[in-house]
Motif scaffolding. Structure first.
Motif, PDB file in Angstrom:
ATOM      1  N   ASP A  36      40.937  16.791 -10.121  1.00 51.82           N
ATOM      2  CA  ASP A  36      39.850  17.051  -9.163  1.00 51.82           C
ATOM      3  C   ASP A  36      39.387  15.753  -8.497  1.00 51.82           C
ATOM      4  OD1 ASP A  36      39.976  19.698  -9.784  1.00 51.82           O
ATOM      5  OD2 ASP A  36      38.300  19.640 -11.210  1.00 51.82           O
ATOM      6  N   LEU A  37      39.254  14.705  -9.309  1.00 52.53           N
ATOM      7  CA  LEU A  37      38.786  13.434  -8.777  1.00 52.53           C
ATOM      8  C   LEU A  37      39.824  12.808  -7.835  1.00 52.53           C
ATOM      9  CD1 LEU A  37      36.528  11.438  -8.681  1.00 52.53           C
ATOM     10  CD2 LEU A  37      37.357  10.392 -10.789  1.00 52.53           C
ATOM     11  N   GLN A  38      41.101  12.923  -8.186  1.00 57.68           N
ATOM     12  CA  GLN A  38      42.159  12.405  -7.314  1.00 57.68           C
ATOM     13  C   GLN A  38      42.174  13.142  -5.974  1.00 57.68           C
ATOM     14  OE1 GLN A  38      45.563  12.846  -9.866  1.00 57.68           O
ATOM     15  NE2 GLN A  38      45.534  10.684 -10.498  1.00 57.68           N
ATOM     16  N   MET A  39      41.984  14.448  -6.029  1.00 59.33           N
ATOM     17  CA  MET A  39      41.934  15.214  -4.777  1.00 59.33           C
ATOM     18  C   MET A  39      40.719  14.837  -3.947  1.00 59.33           C
ATOM     19  SD  MET A  39      43.310  17.316  -2.768  1.00 59.33           S
ATOM     20  CE  MET A  39      44.648  17.860  -3.839  1.00 59.33           C
ATOM     21  N   PHE A  40      39.585  14.603  -4.623  1.00 65.89           N
ATOM     22  CA  PHE A  40      38.382  14.175  -3.916  1.00 65.89           C
ATOM     23  C   PHE A  40      38.603  12.830  -3.223  1.00 65.89           C
ATOM     24  CE2 PHE A  40      33.937  12.334  -4.256  1.00 65.89           C
ATOM     25  CZ  PHE A  40      33.471  13.026  -3.158  1.00 65.89           C
ATOM     26  N   LEU A  41      39.220  11.877  -3.900  1.00 60.01           N
ATOM     27  CA  LEU A  41      39.511  10.571  -3.302  1.00 60.01           C
ATOM     28  C   LEU A  41      40.508  10.693  -2.157  1.00 60.01           C
ATOM     29  CD1 LEU A  41      39.792   8.332  -6.487  1.00 60.01           C
ATOM     30  CD2 LEU A  41      37.946   8.375  -4.827  1.00 60.01           C
ATOM     31  N   TYR A  42      41.456  11.613  -2.296  1.00 57.12           N
ATOM     32  CA  TYR A  42      42.428  11.830  -1.217  1.00 57.12           C
ATOM     33  C   TYR A  42      41.729  12.297   0.056  1.00 57.12           C
ATOM     34  CZ  TYR A  42      46.194  13.989   1.473  1.00 57.12           C
ATOM     35  OH  TYR A  42      47.050  14.345   2.478  1.00 57.12           O
ATOM     36  N   HIS A  43      40.787  13.228  -0.117  1.00 58.72           N
ATOM     37  CA  HIS A  43      40.039  13.713   1.055  1.00 58.72           C
ATOM     38  C   HIS A  43      39.137  12.628   1.627  1.00 58.72           C
ATOM     39  CE1 HIS A  43      41.503  17.752   0.964  1.00 58.72           C
ATOM     40  NE2 HIS A  43      41.055  17.991  -0.257  1.00 58.72           N
ATOM     41  N   LEU A  44      38.687  11.709   0.777  1.00 52.89           N
ATOM     42  CA  LEU A  44      37.849  10.603   1.264  1.00 52.89           C
ATOM     43  C   LEU A  44      38.670   9.475   1.897  1.00 52.89           C
ATOM     44  CD1 LEU A  44      35.227  10.229  -1.613  1.00 52.89           C
ATOM     45  CD2 LEU A  44      34.856  11.181   0.661  1.00 52.89           C
ATOM     46  N   ARG A  45      39.991   9.571   1.863  1.00 51.00           N
ATOM     47  CA  ARG A  45      40.911   8.551   2.410  1.00 51.00           C
ATOM     48  C   ARG A  45      40.721   7.207   1.695  1.00 51.00           C
ATOM     49  NH1 ARG A  45      37.473  11.404   5.280  1.00 51.00           N
ATOM     50  NH2 ARG A  45      36.879   9.677   6.662  1.00 51.00           N
TER      51      ARG A  45
ATOM     52  N   ASP B 130      42.047   4.681  -1.470  1.00 51.17           N
ATOM     53  CA  ASP B 130      43.136   4.396  -2.408  1.00 51.17           C
ATOM     54  C   ASP B 130      42.556   3.833  -3.695  1.00 51.17           C
ATOM     55  OD1 ASP B 130      45.061   5.173  -0.539  1.00 51.17           O
ATOM     56  OD2 ASP B 130      45.065   3.182   0.390  1.00 51.17           O
ATOM     57  N   ALA B 131      42.723   4.545  -4.774  1.00 55.51           N
ATOM     58  CA  ALA B 131      42.167   4.086  -6.055  1.00 55.51           C
ATOM     59  C   ALA B 131      42.910   4.756  -7.200  1.00 55.51           C
ATOM     60  CB  ALA B 131      40.671   4.396  -6.131  1.00 55.51           C
ATOM     61  N   GLU B 132      42.967   4.027  -8.316  1.00 53.96           N
ATOM     62  CA  GLU B 132      43.495   4.606  -9.542  1.00 53.96           C
ATOM     63  C   GLU B 132      42.367   5.348 -10.256  1.00 53.96           C
ATOM     64  OE1 GLU B 132      45.252   1.633 -11.951  1.00 53.96           O
ATOM     65  OE2 GLU B 132      46.452   0.761 -10.319  1.00 53.96           O
ATOM     66  N   VAL B 133      42.706   6.481 -10.835  1.00 55.92           N
ATOM     67  CA  VAL B 133      41.709   7.305 -11.518  1.00 55.92           C
ATOM     68  C   VAL B 133      42.035   7.339 -13.010  1.00 55.92           C
ATOM     69  CG1 VAL B 133      40.715   9.614 -11.731  1.00 55.92           C
ATOM     70  CG2 VAL B 133      41.304   8.700  -9.471  1.00 55.92           C
ATOM     71  N   GLU B 134      41.013   7.161 -13.823  1.00 56.99           N
ATOM     72  CA  GLU B 134      41.197   7.231 -15.280  1.00 56.99           C
ATOM     73  C   GLU B 134      39.995   7.938 -15.886  1.00 56.99           C
ATOM     74  OE1 GLU B 134      42.041   4.273 -19.090  1.00 56.99           O
ATOM     75  OE2 GLU B 134      42.375   3.570 -17.024  1.00 56.99           O
ATOM     76  N   VAL B 135      40.295   8.917 -16.727  1.00 53.97           N
ATOM     77  CA  VAL B 135      39.245   9.666 -17.421  1.00 53.97           C
ATOM     78  C   VAL B 135      39.147   9.126 -18.844  1.00 53.97           C
ATOM     79  CG1 VAL B 135      38.468  11.917 -18.217  1.00 53.97           C
ATOM     80  CG2 VAL B 135      39.614  11.692 -15.999  1.00 53.97           C
TER      81      VAL B 135
END
Length: 965
Positions: free
Chosen positions: A730-739, A741-746
């Motif tokens: 969900d967070l990766q998709m949110f960042l994708y829509h925000l344009r 570039d970031a690594e996501v870690e839970v």
């Protein structure tokens, strides 16, 4: 004339000392425009001196003493080069001689000017006399034609192919030019064989009616033969040998714009009077009258001469630039009366006088620019002789003038100076128009016959003529002026001359501020408009200059930056210190390249001063939306608890005013603007939703070259019941829509047993809290405090018996049930990152508490419904830290649990982000009642322990980033 009207208005609006047009433009449009245009006008005036000197030498070598030529051409095609070389040699000698005359003194130039003026007036009168005489008795001035082609009449004396000598037909010199030999049966040029030779008067006179033919243009390309279309001609195939035949040809491609550029320098003398404004007795009176009368007189002479020449002289002779068809004789000299020498001498002295005027005016203009100090490297040229004569400026002028002489071609020099003059005229008109439209109180010219529309018309015509004459020269002139403008803006001295550009900027700023007042900015246009709260030491020096470095890196010169400081005391006693502090802040801002405004406020106490700044800094729509401050690193050692109480009160102020808050911990370790961070990360710990501030800040920082190589990592914390894999998706998709570039870690955070270290930390915290209270409370107040704590503890026990899990359900639920007003106040969550948080409503609405949502970064709509009915203890840890309750001061398990959460979260953050270049973390809200402030500071200290560069972020209650375009 339009420029002269504008110049007259400016010249009569106050005293005009030395500098003339430069002084007018710089005082009307500012030092940048004045310096740029003034230097361009100086170059134009200097190149004009080159052109006048070249004109002088051309008249000398062509008409007065042709035998003085050093370089003589053997072939026809070398004649132009030979003439240019002669002009270079003699032009240099003439320049040295004129420079010596100017060096001796301007009074001698003025005396010579009267002699030159008398010669020019006699020349003009002789032309009119010759025109009148041509109507009665035209001069004998034959031109030879072969067919309809004009012949170069230098190497033959008779306009005949053959002639009778002693009853024998013999060939002439003209025959030998077109045929292989002098024999009658020799092979000749086809065109020569097929066409007859005719002779026509070049000056038929005023009444000949030739003006009807000369009314229309006859532009031609380079090397095209000059022809008279009304003569009959038998065409023949063009031969490559035609270029070696004695025809008169065009030495350049002619067109209207070229002629405008060549002709324009003849009307550039309108600034001659203003250039010598320092030598005039009454410049305000002399400049308008002299300039306008000079333009009227010369315009009349130019127009009438053009018309009369077209009425008296054949078109082919007018297009014969060097007079080759008439043996190099001066056509206007032949037309004039009583002698051609009147024109020759008059033209010679006219060019000499104009050259002297240029060499007199240009150094004075440069001296005025140098003395103003707006161009640092030119200051040496402000010095001169004891009587003020600009010696060094004259030397530089002579050197630049020599460049124009080495170019030697008048047709190449003329467009260059035309551009510089036109640019000067353009800005004179612009200066008058701006002053008129602004209606500044100081704009009171004595010359009343002006209007801003005339100035704009003159400005438009100047710009049009620049590109009509030569678009590439126009671009070069503009680039030169632009470079000078930027240099003066970057390196030049700051000058405040009350110029019109400043007034124009004020009007534009007022208009923009009124427009900004209409509505708040859209989320797409949101950027941090920062109020930086700086601290000064006892010497009024900036304590944390790296805070300004961070501001520069965050802003990159965009948006609003207000740097402020609060000084304790009264303004009557602290005004000098306040001004010194403000000056030191400005110096520091300049060193850190922070573009913005600076303000030091003197207040009776620091708390009120900061509050007033947060409320009232800015103007209209240009107000700050973010507050940046440093973490009070010495709050534990401070004897006065106001140091950290002011910090917490500032947090509460920003919360109440809906401003975002950035707190930089260990700010002195942040990078300077000169540093370049290598490969590394900017870690974002996204615990609660803050409107997107945590996402936006790393993106803005990475736009700056300091942070450009850093990568962005986003961490979010999951509890036992959370689906970590789904959260990451969900967070990766949110960042994708925000344009972004970031690594996501839970990161999973389990509810482990509370360690002994946690109990120890809590005990130390509460012992310190009690010690501080004991130091501040009197005996009576101490008894009241003990009683209040006892009552509150009882009520707390009573509530816990009634609702054993109320506190936990408050932390976990997304929609709390209504209870009594006191219960609501004590249990409500302090998540002001949400737009509907209780800090915005519950204080003012004590009777009823509205249901409130606590948005976590990992929540989904479907999870909201599921969690509303679930109550368990494992989840409270992280949320509890960011949902500060009012029960800070009571010694119960709540403080222990919060300390446990802070310790555990700190361990996770240190483990993952200890090597990061920067850590961004949500900032928990402070307690509502001030009793637990010291505990709040302890929790934050534990949370940030072991981290080097930390930026605590607290949203302003609105979305600042959007997925939409």
């Amino acid at each position: 004339m339009l420029t002269a009207i504008s110049m007259s208005a400016i010249a009569t609006n106050g005293v005009v000392p030395a500098g003339g047009s430069y002084y007018m433009i710089s005082r009307s449009l500012g030092p940048e425009f004045g310096g740029a245009v003034g230097l361009c006008f100086y170059l134009g005036t200097t190149f004009a001196g080159s052109m006048y000197i070249l004109g002088t030498i051309e008249i000398l070598l062509t008409y007065i003493v042709p035998k003085a030529a050093i370089f003589v051409a053997e072939r026809k095609e070398d004649q132009v080069d030979a003439l240019l070389n002669n002009m270079r040699v003699y032009g240099t000698c003439c320049l040295v001689l004129m420079s010596l005359v100017v060096f001796v003194g301007v009074k001698y130039v003025n005396k010579l000017a009267l002699v030159f003026l008398a010669c020019v007036i006699l020349s003009i009168l002789s032309i009119y006399a010759g025109v009148i005489k041509s109507a009665i008795e035209p001069p004998d001035f034959p031109v030879c034609f072969l067919g309809n082609r004009t012949l170069h009449n230098q190497k033959f004396d008779k306009c005949l192919k053959t002639q009778e000598v002693d009853n024998l037909t013999v060939t002439t010199q003209l025959w030998g030019l077109f045929c292989e030999s002098a024999d009658l049966n020799a092979t000749c040029n086809n065109y020569f064989s097929n066409n007859n030779v005719t002779e026509m008067q070049g000056i038929p006179g005023l009444l000949s009616g030739v003006i009807s033919e000369n009314m229309w243009s006859a532009y031609a390309p380079l090397d095209m033969i000059v022809e008279d279309k009304k003569l009959q001609s038998v065409p023949s195939a063009e031969s490559p040998q035609d270029i070696y035949m004695p025809y008169v040809v065009n030495d350049i491609t002619t067109f209207f714009t070229l002629l405008v550029g060549i002709y324009f320098p003849s009307v550039t003398g309108i600034m001659a009077g203003s250039n010598r404004s320092g030598d005039l007795r009454d410049a305000q009176k002399s400049i308008p009258i002299g300039t306008i009368l000079a333009i009227a007189t010369t315009s009349f002479i130019y127009v009438t001469c053009v018309v009369l020449f077209g009425a008296c002289i054949e078109g082919v002779l007018l297009r014969d630039k060097f007079g080759d068809s008439v043996k190099g004789n001066l056509v206007i000299g032949t037309l004039s009366w009583p002698s051609p020498w009147v024109i020759v001498i008059g033209s010679f002295f006219s060019c000499c006088g104009a050259g002297l005027q240029s060499l007199t005016g240009a150094p004075r203009l440069l001296q005025a620019i140098a003395r103003d100090g707006i161009v640092p490297f030119l200051q040496v040229f402000g010095h001169g002789k004891a009587n003020g004569e600009p010696t060094w400026a004259l030397l530089l002028t002579g050197g630049i003038c020599e460049i124009g002489i080495l170019i030697a071609s008048l047709d190449s020099v003329a467009p260059i100076l035309s551009m510089f003059f036109l640019m000067c005229y353009l800005f004179v008109n612009l200066a008058c128009a701006v002053q008129t439209l602004l209606r500044t109180p100081n704009w009171r010219p004595r010359f009343k016959y002006y209007h801003w529309t005339l100035s704009f018309l003159g400005m438009s015509l100047c710009l049009a003529i620049m590109f009509i004459s030569s678009w590439y020269y126009a671009i070069v002139a503009m680039v030169i002026a632009g470079c000078i403008y930027k240099y003066i803006e970057y390196r030049g001295a700051e000058k405040e001359w009350g110029d019109g550009i400043r007034g124009l900027s004020l009007n534009a700023a007022r208009y923009a501020l009124i427009r900004l007042e209409d509505a708040p900015p859209h989320t797409k246009n949101w950027r941090p408009q920062v109020l930086v709260l700086l601290n000064l030491d006892s010497d009024q020096n900036v304590k944390h200059p790296r805070l300004l470095s961070l501001t520069t890196q965050l802003k990159a010169g965009k948006g609003l930056t207000i740097v402020a400081n609060v000084m304790e005391g009264t303004y009557l006693t602290k005004d000098a210190e306040a001004k010194r502090g403000e000056q030191n802040i400005k110096v520091c801002m300049s060193a850190e390249r922070t573009k913005g405004f600076c303000h030091v406020v003197v207040s009776s106490n620091l708390r009120d001063g900061v509050s007033h700044l947060i409320q009232s800094a800015g103007l209209g729509g240009m107000k700050h939306n973010t507050v940046l401050m440093a973490w009070p690193g010495t709050w534990k050692q401070a004897n006065d608890p106001q140091s950290w109480k002011n910090f917490i009160e500032t947090i509460r102020e920003t919360t109440a005013t809906h401003h975002a808050l950035l707190v930089a911990k260990n700010v002195d370790s942040f990078p300077t603007n000169q540093e370049r961070l290598g490969e590394g990360t900017i870690d974002v710990w996204w615990v609660v939703h803050d409107g997107g501030m945590l996402m936006l800040l790393p993106f803005l920082l990475r736009q700056h070259k300091v942070w450009r190589k850093c990568k962005m990592r986003i961490f979010t914390v999951a509890q036992m019941d959370d689906n970590s894999i789904q959260m990451k998706k969900d967070l990766q998709m949110f960042l994708y829509h925000l344009r972004l570039d970031a690594e996501v870690e839970v990161v999973e955070m389990h509810d482990n047993d509370i360690s002994a270290f946690t109990y120890e930390k809590t005990l130390v915290m509460e012992q310190r809290s009690q010690m501080l209270k004991q130091m501040q409370l009197s005996r009576t107040e101490r008894e009241r405090e003990i009683q209040s704590i006892t009552d509150e503890s009882r009520s707390s026990i009573r509530r816990k018996q009634q609702q054993p899990t109320a506190e936990q359900s408050c932390s976990l639920s997304h929609s709390r049930h209504s209870s009594t007003a006191d219960d609501n106040q004590e249990d409500e969550a302090q998540l002001i990152h949400d737009r509907n948080t209780a800090s915005h409503t519950a204080i003012n609405d004590k009777a009823e508490a509205t249901p409130e949502h606590v948005h976590m970064t990992w929540t989904k709509d479907k999870l909201f419904t599921e969690r509303r009915h679930r109550e368990f203890n494992a989840n409270v840890a992280v949320r509890d830290l960011f949902n500060m309750k009012p029960e800070w001061e009571s010694l119960n398990q709540s403080n222990v649990r919060r300390m446990h959460t802070a310790v555990k979260l700190n361990e996770i953050v240190v483990n993952k982000s200890q090597g990061a270049h920067l850590v961004l973390l949500n900032m928990p809200g402070p307690p509502k009642n001030c009793g637990g402030d010291e505990n709040y500071m302890e929790f934050l200290e534990v949370l940030l322990e072991g981290l080097n560069r930390v930026l605590l972020v607290r949203g302003g209650g609105r979305e600042v980033i959007t997925i939409y375009s």
